[in-house]
Motif scaffolding. Structure first.
Motif, short mmCIF file in Angstrom:
data_model
loop_
_atom_site.label_atom_id
_atom_site.label_comp_id
_atom_site.label_asym_id
_atom_site.label_seq_id
_atom_site.Cartn_x
_atom_site.Cartn_y
_atom_site.Cartn_z
N SER A 1 49.81 -39.71 7.40
CA SER A 1 49.12 -40.30 7.63
C SER A 1 48.43 -40.90 6.06
O SER A 1 47.12 -41.72 6.97
CB SER A 1 48.30 -39.48 8.10
N VAL B 1 53.66 -37.37 18.12
CA VAL B 1 52.91 -36.16 17.89
C VAL B 1 51.75 -35.83 16.59
O VAL B 1 50.70 -35.96 16.57
CB VAL B 1 53.67 -34.88 19.19
N THR C 1 50.27 -38.92 14.78
CA THR C 1 48.91 -39.86 15.56
C THR C 1 48.07 -38.66 15.03
O THR C 1 46.68 -39.10 14.99
CB THR C 1 49.52 -40.26 16.54
N THR C 2 48.61 -37.54 15.95
CA THR C 2 47.13 -36.50 15.20
C THR C 2 46.81 -36.69 14.19
O THR C 2 45.96 -36.53 13.20
CB THR C 2 47.60 -34.96 16.02
N VAL D 1 43.10 -37.56 12.15
CA VAL D 1 42.51 -36.64 11.42
C VAL D 1 41.51 -37.18 10.18
O VAL D 1 40.55 -37.90 9.89
CB VAL D 1 43.30 -34.85 11.66
N ILE E 1 39.54 -36.88 22.69
CA ILE E 1 40.81 -35.74 22.88
C ILE E 1 41.18 -35.76 24.04
O ILE E 1 42.68 -35.81 23.68
CB ILE E 1 39.74 -34.16 21.81
N PHE F 1 43.40 -38.60 24.69
CA PHE F 1 44.80 -38.05 23.17
C PHE F 1 45.63 -37.31 24.19
O PHE F 1 47.23 -37.81 23.51
CB PHE F 1 44.47 -38.44 21.84
N ILE F 2 45.24 -36.67 24.55
CA ILE F 2 46.60 -35.90 24.64
C ILE F 2 47.64 -36.24 26.20
O ILE F 2 47.90 -36.10 26.06
CB ILE F 2 45.30 -34.18 25.36
N LEU G 1 49.62 -38.94 24.46
CA LEU G 1 50.99 -37.53 23.99
C LEU G 1 51.55 -37.01 25.12
O LEU G 1 52.91 -36.75 24.88
CB LEU G 1 50.41 -36.58 23.22
#
Lengths: 354, 354
Positions: free
Chosen positions: B187, B251, B254-255, B259, B280, B283-284, B287
């Motif tokens: 990240s 997961v 990317t999350t 953030v 969101i 995105f879910i 995933l």
């Protein structure tokens, strides 16, 4: 999000409906198990002990309450919003089955649940506003606009061709024939149910619509469509495995209903391209989640079968109304199958208690 | 949809990147097969014939082009938009593998592809606008705001604890330790890559940023983060099966990237609640689709293995750099694994040609 009060009412009713219907399957199954334990004879084997089991009747009442909530939801919110939310009842029943019946949910099934929820949220956010309708005449005007007449005409022609040409020849080999007939009729059922529901809502609000012939005509249409739909759904389930019929029926029925609603109620008028595309994507996600849940439920069933039950002939489980009172279905399946989702969930159960 | 020109450029670059990277795996695999057929020795068995195969090198170049496109995409569009689109490279490779390599795609894999596309469309529709940045100082200001410093601090502390306390004790038994370290560092990598990319973009536009010490500082941060991330990713892949590491890494990485981007670039400022929730959900969905594709790819692999290949010891396929030139990975796998998605896809291949 700018949710109107009517949309919110419809949304909450649709959620409640899914909750009740999802729970009803678990309650009924628990009742069946208890009855079987008490009498020693399972419903699938010809027992009727479940009729004396209060829990089974409680499940039945829960389901009827859910169906009524679903019917009323159509009077408040667009079909584009209400119909896909029916998928949530599978989640409710899958989750309850996991915790109450201790039926293990497959990991991919959890993924299916997550998708159904994510897709539903997207649909709800982008749902169009329900148009305010002040009389049954307005609905008649909508139903007689050329585009919708063309849709109804096409559906009728297709249904006739399927019933009189394809059904006798391929009905018992191709799952799409019977499933197609009941999905096509189903889309007309929901439209007429919505018309009738709106008329009744107006009547309760003090604007009596029962004095108009049109209201009674819609009642007749509802009855005709529902009976045809019910009849061919049972034929499909009688001929093919529920695990094959369910997802196909859910996809066809929901898609056709949304198409019909968009044509008749012009749900998408005044919506931005982004909202419409989001809705379509949300709908695709819900469909995918439903398919995933169904496919993986099958994984579990085959294994739970071996563990909890005496093995049954696989051909038995594909038959719905095998003439021994309660259908085998309730024993064999883990939750509601998709054909019980959406408005006409009661059809199957009406048949199974014959 | 109100897509700005910069967002559109970034979006197209991200799509191209996924296309190139997805295709590169198929081209390289075709090269490996051809080399194996010509020399009679497979790369996994210690052959180096693929180094003489032009097709393999063509695949390598395709991948580098894809990586560069991905790098540039970050300079134009928000990470919230670019990062999740990396999932599309799995689809490209799954579809190409189906048609070109004749590797059967599992039916649930197709569902996974559909979900990744639907989720991506939802993300693209609701993506925030890229803020226009006019100098590296602006980026420094963003990077030094308290909230982002808190994020960086937390990440550093967590990474240190993981490296010095958990890794020696549980690193080889718990997959989350190594995967967590490289996701956390990942990240920060993407944030610094975005800073560097923006600085280079400004330089090319005529506003030279190379005269500032800050630009060189970001270059140093990129190098440090990438090397740490690469190192622990290889440790994770060296210790655990790719099929387990890939989805977890995708997961987490990317999350955390999203953030970080939301904190640093304030991507969500000025967006409506509906847009944020839609993003969101999208995105879910992406995933979930990625997980589904990975899980079902595993189904196929075990069966295609039996058909097309001489069986290999399963422990071999879990090791990445087994010291025989080209990793076994390329022979065993059907497409890119998730750890090759997102910005740092090249890391693995840099290692495998060691």
């Amino acid at each position: 999000m700018g949710f109107s009060k009517d949309n919110l009412t419809g949304f909450i009713l649709a959620l409640l409906s899914s909750g009740f219907i999802g729970a009803s399957f678990i309650i009924k199954k628990k009742g069946l198990r208890r009855a079987a334990a008490a009498s020693g004879v399972r419903a699938g084997m010809g027992g009727h002990a479940y009729l004396l089991e209060p829990l089974w009747w409680f499940g039945m009442i829960t389901m009827i309450v859910g169906e009524v909530a679903n019917f009323v939801a159509y009077a408040f919110a667009p079909a584009v919003l209400v119909t896909p939310l029916g998928a949530l009842s599978i989640i409710v029943s899958a989750v309850l089955a996991h915790f109450i019946l201790k039926e293990k949910l497959h990991k991919l099934g959890i993924l299916g649940c997550v998708m159904c929820i994510a897709g539903s949220v997207i649909i709800v956010i982008h749902a169009p506003q329900e148009r305010s309708i002040s009389s049954i005449q307005e609905i008649v005007n909508m139903a007689t606009q050329p585009a919708f007449l063309l849709y109804v005409g096409s559906v009728m022609v297709l249904v006739f061709i399927l019933i009189f040409y394809f059904a006798p020849q391929y009905g018992h080999t191709n799952v799409l024939i019977f499933t197609g007939i009941c999905s096509l009729m189903g889309s007309l059922s929901v439209m007429s149910v919505k018309a009738l529901g709106t008329a009744l809502k107006l009547t309760f609000e003090g604007r009596n619509q029962l004095i108009y012939l049109e209201t009674w005509f819609f009642m007749f249409v509802v009855a005709t469509c529902v009976i045809t739909q019910m009849n061919y759904l049972n034929k499909a389930l009688d001929t093919f495995n529920t695990a094959i019929v369910s997802p196909i029926y859910y996809v066809l029925f929901t898609t056709l209903t949304i198409v019909a609603s968009i044509i008749m109620f012009k749900d998408w008028d005044g919506q931005s391209a982004g909202s419409i595309i989001s809705e379509i994507c949300g709908f695709i996600v819900v469909l995918s989640g439903t398919i995933l849940l169904h496919v993986t439920k099958d994984f579990e069933r085959s294994s739970s079968f071996r563990g909890n039950y005496t093995p049954l002939s696989p051909t038995l489980s594909t038959r719905l109304c095998s003439g021994n009172g309660e259908s085998l279905k309730h024993d064999v399946e883990e939750g509601p199958s998709s054909e019980e989702i959406g408005y006409f969930k009661f059809t199957l159960d009406d048949v199974t208690i014959c």
